[in-house]
Each structure stands twice: as structure tokens, then as C-alpha cells.
Enzyme design. Sequence first.
Site, PDB file in Angstrom:
ATOM      1  N   GLU A  87      -3.822  -9.729   3.312  1.00  0.00           N
ATOM      2  CA  GLU A  87      -4.578  -9.555   4.553  1.00  0.00           C
ATOM      3  C   GLU A  87      -5.693 -10.578   4.754  1.00  0.00           C
ATOM      4  O   GLU A  87      -5.886 -11.068   5.881  1.00  0.00           O
ATOM      5  CB  GLU A  87      -5.154  -8.129   4.619  1.00  0.00           C
ATOM      6  CG  GLU A  87      -4.144  -7.055   4.976  1.00  0.00           C
ATOM      7  CD  GLU A  87      -3.401  -6.490   3.784  1.00  0.00           C
ATOM      8  OE1 GLU A  87      -2.732  -5.455   3.920  1.00  0.00           O
ATOM      9  OE2 GLU A  87      -3.494  -7.104   2.679  1.00  0.00           O
ATOM     10  N   GLU A 139       0.822  -1.204   0.000  1.00  0.00           N
ATOM     11  CA  GLU A 139       0.000   0.000   0.000  1.00  0.00           C
ATOM     12  C   GLU A 139       0.863   1.263   0.000  1.00  0.00           C
ATOM     13  O   GLU A 139       0.481   2.282  -0.582  1.00  0.00           O
ATOM     14  CB  GLU A 139      -0.964  -0.031   1.179  1.00  0.00           C
ATOM     15  CG  GLU A 139      -2.046  -1.098   0.990  1.00  0.00           C
ATOM     16  CD  GLU A 139      -2.977  -1.238   2.169  1.00  0.00           C
ATOM     17  OE1 GLU A 139      -4.178  -0.971   2.022  1.00  0.00           O
ATOM     18  OE2 GLU A 139      -2.482  -1.626   3.263  1.00  0.00           O
TER      19      GLU A 139
END
Length: 258
Positions: free
Chosen positions: A131, A111
Site C-alpha cells: 500500500e 490481510e
Amino acid sequence: MSGDHVTVAREGRLTIVTMNRPASHNALNAEAHEELAAAFDAFAADPDQWVAIITGAGEKAFCAGHDLKQQASGGGMATPPSGFAGLTSRFDLAKPVIAAVNGVAMGGGFEIVLACDIVVARAGASFALPEPRVGLAALAGGLQRLPRNIGLKHAMGMMLTGRRVSAEEGLQLGFVNEVVDGDVLGAARRWAEDILACSPMAIRATKEAVLRGLDESTNTFLEHQWALPAMAAMLKSQDAVEGPAAFAEKRTPAWSGR
């Protein structure tokens, strides 16, 4: 302005920010987040710093994301208001940031990459938003930025499986600008030098207009772009006079950033 988990070096107009937790694959704990936020606060506020590079220490990892050991011990997942690594929610930063990806970029590490403007990756680097494999979701901008970078179907293929993507595949998909076999930081410096050859006022106006324009139709945004802060600053700047003058006089422009 370096700390226990982050080092900052300034080379002329260039700031190099290094996540420095190699024993933890540069996973970020609460202190590292705060140090990174402070580093990017200083970069944003310094009129003499025009471009930044973010990279990771060591040979294995750019950033492995959140320090899950901290979370497992009850330390939580809090990040600064400016986002993961002090960068992913910093929507008002018009100065360009380059990611020099020296190894794995997982979860929040990926990210960070997606929040940068240019991405240079070493061959052998890999990227993922894993995730869901640990019962979480990519909540630092990955769910929004990855589809914009590579399209919905490619993004869903990564996000719903958590699979790793190589630097070479990242180049093909479009979220990596260049893959290098050796010195990734040196390659990032080369990109920075090309940016620094341009007017910083024009660079900031360009970045701000491009990112703001993603959410509007072209015909609407063509009217709005003139009022953007970086665009207005560029149009009344000394650089806007210096550039045409240097072109007419057949010389290299001397940018002031003002």
C-alpha cells in the site's frame, strides 16, 4: 449461495468460498465485498457448517486486494462492517477458516490471509502489503496482525518497503503453515479433514480462547477463559460427554456440534 463475483460450495461440514474475478486477479470491488460478507454470514450462522476454506479462482492470484480501478474512478474503498472480504473485522467468528493461497496475495488479499487461522500456499505464491507504494496503508488488520505473526522487525521490513515475500519465506517467517507444489485446495481440504475429526465445540472454544488471550496476561486470562461463550458452550455440550465416552469405548467419536 453464489454470486457474480463469489462462488460458495458446501462439502459435508466444509464450506469453500472462492473469490471469482480471475480477469482482475480477484481484486475485490464493492459488490464482491458484499457477496463475501453474505457468504461468511451464512457460514457463521449455519450450525451444520464447521470449517471454511477461502481461495481464489484461476492460476495467478488469490486476491490482489482492493480493485484500484474502482477507486480511481471515484468508487471509493468502502468495505462491509465485517471488514475486507467480509472477514478481516469478523472478530466473533469462532469457527476456523483456512486460506488456500493459489497465487499472489497482495494488500487486502494478504490481510485476508492474515485473518485466517491456517494458511496453505502453493509454491510460487507471493505475499505483500504494498500500500505505501500507492500512497496508502494496510488498514484491514495487516498493520496489527503481521507483527503478531512474525515479530516487529520482520513485519516492519515488509510493511515499510512493500516487498514481496515468497510462500517459502512465509513458511520460514511463520505466517504460512504449509507450502505445496500442486493442488493447494486439496491440501487445504486435508487440513480441514483433520479439524473435522475433532469436536467442533472444542475447536471453537480453542480458537476463541487463543485469540482473546493474546491481549491479556496468562494468569489473568486463565480465570477469564471459563466465561467465554464458546468455552461455556463446549463445557455443557453433548460433545464433552461423547468424547470421553468414545475414548473409553475405543471407538471413533460421533460429534454433534451441540
